[in-house]
Motif scaffolding. Structure first.
Motif, mmCIF file in Angstrom:
data_model
loop_
_atom_site.group_PDB
_atom_site.id
_atom_site.type_symbol
_atom_site.label_atom_id
_atom_site.label_comp_id
_atom_site.label_asym_id
_atom_site.label_seq_id
_atom_site.Cartn_x
_atom_site.Cartn_y
_atom_site.Cartn_z
ATOM 1 N N ARG A 46 0.826 -1.201 0.000
ATOM 2 C CA ARG A 46 0.000 0.000 0.000
ATOM 3 C C ARG A 46 0.867 1.261 0.000
ATOM 4 N NH1 ARG A 46 -3.050 3.377 3.445
ATOM 5 N NH2 ARG A 46 -5.182 3.594 2.710
ATOM 6 N N GLN A 47 1.866 1.295 0.873
ATOM 7 C CA GLN A 47 2.740 2.462 0.946
ATOM 8 C C GLN A 47 3.687 2.545 -0.252
ATOM 9 O OE1 GLN A 47 2.152 4.888 2.971
ATOM 10 N NE2 GLN A 47 0.529 3.666 3.896
ATOM 11 N N LEU A 48 4.077 1.394 -0.790
ATOM 12 C CA LEU A 48 4.946 1.373 -1.965
ATOM 13 C C LEU A 48 4.251 2.009 -3.169
ATOM 14 C CD1 LEU A 48 7.615 0.447 -3.279
ATOM 15 C CD2 LEU A 48 6.454 -1.709 -3.825
ATOM 16 N N VAL A 49 2.976 1.696 -3.378
ATOM 17 C CA VAL A 49 2.235 2.280 -4.501
ATOM 18 C C VAL A 49 2.157 3.798 -4.357
ATOM 19 C CG1 VAL A 49 -0.015 2.382 -5.652
ATOM 20 C CG2 VAL A 49 0.947 0.173 -4.983
ATOM 21 N N ALA A 66 -5.238 10.545 -3.553
ATOM 22 C CA ALA A 66 -6.537 11.151 -3.836
ATOM 23 C C ALA A 66 -7.363 10.338 -4.826
ATOM 24 C CB ALA A 66 -6.341 12.567 -4.379
ATOM 25 N N SER A 67 -6.800 9.276 -5.387
ATOM 26 C CA SER A 67 -7.511 8.499 -6.400
ATOM 27 C C SER A 67 -8.813 7.900 -5.874
ATOM 28 C CB SER A 67 -6.613 7.400 -6.964
ATOM 29 O OG SER A 67 -6.240 6.473 -5.952
ATOM 30 N N ALA A 68 -8.962 7.785 -4.582
ATOM 31 C CA ALA A 68 -10.222 7.285 -4.015
ATOM 32 C C ALA A 68 -11.373 8.237 -4.312
ATOM 33 C CB ALA A 68 -10.079 7.096 -2.515
ATOM 34 N N ALA A 69 -11.077 9.500 -4.516
ATOM 35 C CA ALA A 69 -12.126 10.491 -4.748
ATOM 36 C C ALA A 69 -12.885 10.234 -6.048
ATOM 37 C CB ALA A 69 -11.535 11.900 -4.766
ATOM 38 N N TRP A 70 -12.251 9.647 -7.043
ATOM 39 C CA TRP A 70 -12.948 9.395 -8.301
ATOM 40 C C TRP A 70 -13.214 7.912 -8.555
ATOM 41 C CZ3 TRP A 70 -8.092 11.937 -8.568
ATOM 42 C CH2 TRP A 70 -7.032 11.152 -8.976
ATOM 43 N N ASP A 71 -13.080 7.093 -7.510
ATOM 44 C CA ASP A 71 -13.434 5.682 -7.632
ATOM 45 C C ASP A 71 -14.950 5.552 -7.676
ATOM 46 O OD1 ASP A 71 -13.255 2.884 -7.677
ATOM 47 O OD2 ASP A 71 -13.366 2.765 -5.499
ATOM 48 N N LYS A 72 -15.463 4.809 -8.640
ATOM 49 C CA LYS A 72 -16.905 4.673 -8.812
ATOM 50 C C LYS A 72 -17.512 3.592 -7.916
ATOM 51 C CE LYS A 72 -17.209 6.854 -13.131
ATOM 52 N NZ LYS A 72 -17.121 8.216 -12.760
ATOM 53 N N GLY A 78 -8.761 3.842 -3.201
ATOM 54 C CA GLY A 78 -7.713 4.418 -4.034
ATOM 55 C C GLY A 78 -6.905 3.325 -4.718
ATOM 56 N N TRP A 79 -6.030 3.744 -5.621
ATOM 57 C CA TRP A 79 -5.200 2.773 -6.344
ATOM 58 C C TRP A 79 -4.357 1.955 -5.380
ATOM 59 C CZ3 TRP A 79 -3.285 7.173 -9.970
ATOM 60 C CH2 TRP A 79 -4.312 7.503 -10.870
ATOM 61 N N HIS A 80 -3.857 2.598 -4.323
ATOM 62 C CA HIS A 80 -3.019 1.902 -3.356
ATOM 63 C C HIS A 80 -3.825 0.866 -2.576
ATOM 64 C CE1 HIS A 80 -4.804 5.416 -1.587
ATOM 65 N NE2 HIS A 80 -4.370 5.133 -0.365
#
Length: 121
Positions: A46-49, A66-72, A78-80
Motif C-alpha cells: 500500500r505504501q509502496l504504490v 486522492a484516487s479514491a475520490a474518483w473511484d466509482k 484508491g489505487w493503493h
C-alpha cells in the motif's frame, strides 16, 4: 531517521491497522476480505504504490492518495488500496465490518452500516 519512521508506520499499519495520523482522523486500514488489520506485507505494498507516485513531479503520490475520490465503487478505494487488497474504514466501524465479512454467505456482499463490503472477484 526517516527510514525508521517509515518502517514504524508500515509495521503499525500492518499490525494494528492504524498509524498516528489515521488514529487522529478516526480511520483504520483493514484487509478487504476479513476486516482485520491488513498485515505488514499488504501495508508495505500500500505504501509502496503511494511512494511510486513521488517521481512524477513530486505530486504523483498525492494523486495516488486522492484516487479514491474518483473511484466509482461503493467503498471509494484508491489505487493503493486496490493494489494491496485493503480499504479504509472508520475506526468505530472496524469491528462491525469484520463481523459482517465473516458472517456473509460465500459470494454475497455483506452489509455494514454505512458501507457495503464487496468480495473480491
Amino acid at each position: 531517521l526517516g527510514l525508521v519512521v517509515g518502517v514504524a508506520q508500515i509495521v503499525a499499519e500492518g499490525l494494528r491497522g492504524t498509524t498516528l495520523g489515521a488514529r487522529l482522523l478516526g480511520v483504520r486500514t483493514v484487509d478487504e476480505r476479513t476486516g482485520a488489520a491488513p498485515g505488514v506485507p499488504r501495508a508495505f505494498v500500500r505504501q509502496l504504490v503511494v511512494a511510486l507516485g513521488t517521481p512524477v513531479c513530486l505530486v504523483g503520490n498525492w494523486v495516488v492518495a486522492a484516487s479514491a475520490a474518483w473511484d466509482k465503487g461503493p467503498q471509494s478505494r484508491g489505487w493503493h488500496d486496490k493494489a494491496s487488497g485493503t480499504r479504509v474504514v472508520r475506526a468505530t466501524a472496524t469491528a462491525g465490518a469484520a463481523a459482517a465479512v465473516r458472517t456473509a454467505p460465500a459470494g454475497a456482499p455483506a452489509q455494514v452500516p454505512g458501507r457495503a463490503v464487496v468480495p473480491p472477484g
